[in-house]
Design an enzyme around this catalytic site. Structure first.
Site, mmCIF file in Angstrom:
data_model
loop_
_atom_site.group_PDB
_atom_site.id
_atom_site.type_symbol
_atom_site.label_atom_id
_atom_site.label_comp_id
_atom_site.label_asym_id
_atom_site.label_seq_id
_atom_site.Cartn_x
_atom_site.Cartn_y
_atom_site.Cartn_z
ATOM 1 C CD GLU A 118 44.248 82.667 44.557
ATOM 2 O OE1 GLU A 118 43.833 81.509 44.733
ATOM 3 O OE2 GLU A 118 43.509 83.660 44.533
ATOM 4 C CE LYS A 155 35.429 88.644 43.630
ATOM 5 N NZ LYS A 155 36.207 87.937 44.645
HETATM 6 N N1 PSU Z 1 38.083 85.738 45.296
HETATM 7 C C1 PSU Z 1 37.979 85.658 43.942
HETATM 8 N N2 PSU Z 1 38.277 84.509 43.310
HETATM 9 C C2 PSU Z 1 38.746 83.436 43.998
HETATM 10 C C3 PSU Z 1 38.891 83.553 45.412
HETATM 11 C C4 PSU Z 1 38.549 84.710 46.020
HETATM 12 O O1 PSU Z 1 37.573 86.609 43.292
HETATM 13 O O2 PSU Z 1 39.010 82.420 43.372
HETATM 14 C C5 PSU Z 1 39.482 82.412 46.170
HETATM 15 C C6 PSU Z 1 40.877 82.792 46.709
HETATM 16 O O3 PSU Z 1 41.754 81.705 46.496
HETATM 17 C C7 PSU Z 1 40.644 82.989 48.191
HETATM 18 C C8 PSU Z 1 39.542 81.987 48.451
HETATM 19 O O4 PSU Z 1 41.781 82.754 48.966
HETATM 20 O O5 PSU Z 1 38.687 82.099 47.309
HETATM 21 C C9 PSU Z 1 38.794 82.264 49.721
HETATM 22 O O6 PSU Z 1 37.962 81.177 50.009
HETATM 23 P P1 PSU Z 1 37.254 81.062 51.457
HETATM 24 O O7 PSU Z 1 36.319 82.251 51.538
HETATM 25 O O8 PSU Z 1 36.532 79.753 51.423
HETATM 26 O O9 PSU Z 1 38.365 81.133 52.452
#
Ligand code: PSU
Ligand code: MN
Length: 318
Positions: free
Chosen positions: A36, A170
């Site tokens: 990603e 996390k």
């Molecule tokens: N967790 C992390 N670092 C990140 C993300 C999640 O430790 O950069 C990113 C990932 O790309 C995940 C996104 O898919 O955040 C989720 O965002 P949202 O909760 O807005 O869907």
């Protein structure tokens, strides 16, 4: 398995641009791992983000597979970037964070944009890639039972026939509710050589995983059974390397503080995770970033091993 002829026909052709090396791997039926890019555009500061992206790609190669980082650029979903493109993505400022719900709208724009786990899984599926690696997935945010702030990642993992390798949810998130929702959505959550649910910055979260595998062939066999049954994705949770792990109490204390600070600053929605991660980095004097880089690299290596094992199974099955 990954051969072009085996993939379902897709009408997305014009919206998708697969990189040269990724296309060659798909055509040749060689192992390939999608990665990603929101962690590059929003998860880590420059230049650590570029370091993370390069280390993840190198770890996939080291494991015998071809990396395919997913992002948006030039009104296309890009699957597999050149080294110079990865650098351009990492250096650019104020890019969009694109998930499933914003994907179609974002494809009207020329600029680079980062794709979340959800949007990257859409891309992986369109390209015919069966294994994906990230650092952390999104989930049910704390207070999500009231705010309904639940990442689109969870539903996407449930419906995409892609194996997702992460370091566990996390504690920025509501981990028990995230696990409940994964169960409701029917996502197998599998511990990588552990019965404890990994906690991203720390090796345990306090929770347990419903099942475990200890080897890549075991993981590949599970993924293959899931595919045969048409049941969507599998979530592998891999504990981060011991030497960079933060003690659970310390990681949680930093996260609790960061979330209180984000609330005081009025941060909500898609901006929340990037902001909180940035604050956790300050509070841990950069050790959360060191951990984040190492776990991304480690997960990429595990994903490569699973992709290689899946290919070996397909080859053996003829
Ligand atoms: N967790 C992390 N670092 C990140 C993300 C999640 O430790 O950069 C990113 C990932 O790309 C995940 C996104 O898919 O955040 C989720 O965002 P949202 O909760 O807005 O869907
Ligand atoms: Mn959200």
């Amino acid at each position: 398995m990954n051969r072009a002829a085996d993939r379902p026909p897709t009408a997305a052709g014009d919206l998708l641009r697969i990189g040269r090396e990724a296309q060659a791997a798909l055509d040749g039926g060689r192992p390939i791992v999608a990665l990603e890019s929101t962690l590059i555009t929003h998860g880590l500061p420059y230049p650590q983000n570029l370091d993370a992206a390069r280390r993840a790609e190198a770890a996939v190669r080291g494991g015998g597979a071809v990396p395919a980082t997913v992002a948006l650029h030039g009104r296309r979903i890009r699957v597999g970037l050149e080294g110079s493109e990865l650098a351009a993505l990492a250096e650019a400022r104020d890019l969009a964070k694109v998930s499933r719900q914003t994907l179609a709208a974002a494809l009207a724009r020329q600029d680079w944009a980062g794709t979340t786990v959800a949007a990257s899984l859409v891309a992986a599926q369109l390209a015919g890639i069966r294994v994906f690696a990230t650092g952390g997935i999104g989930g049910v945010h704390r207070g999500g039972e009231r705010s309904m702030d639940i990442s689109a990642d969870l539903a996407e993992i449930a419906r995409s026939p892609v194996a997702v390798v992460c370091a566990g949810p996390k504690s920025i998130l509501d981990v028990p509710r995230t696990m409940e929702l994964l169960e409701t959505l029917g996502v197998p959550v599998v511990g990588w050589a552990t019965d404890d649910l990994p906690g991203f910055f720390s090796r345990t979260s306090g929770g347990r995983v419903p099942s475990r595998v200890d080897t890549a062939p075991e993981a590949a066999a599970l993924v293959e059974r899931q595919r045969t049954l048409g049941l969507g994705g599998v979530l592998f949770c891999v504990p981060l390397p011991e030497d960079v792990a933060l003690p659970r109490g310390e990681a949680n204390a930093a996260i609790d503080q960061a979330i209180r600070d984000s609330e005081a600053a009025g941060i909500h929605g898609p901006a929340s995770t990037p902001w909180v991660l940035g604050r956790v980095a300050e509070l841990t004097e950069g050790r959360s970033v060191v951990a984040n880089l190492a776990l991304i690299e480690h997960n990429a290596a595990v994903a490569a091993a699973i992709a290689v094992a899946l290919n070996a199974m397909s080859a053996a099955a003829g």
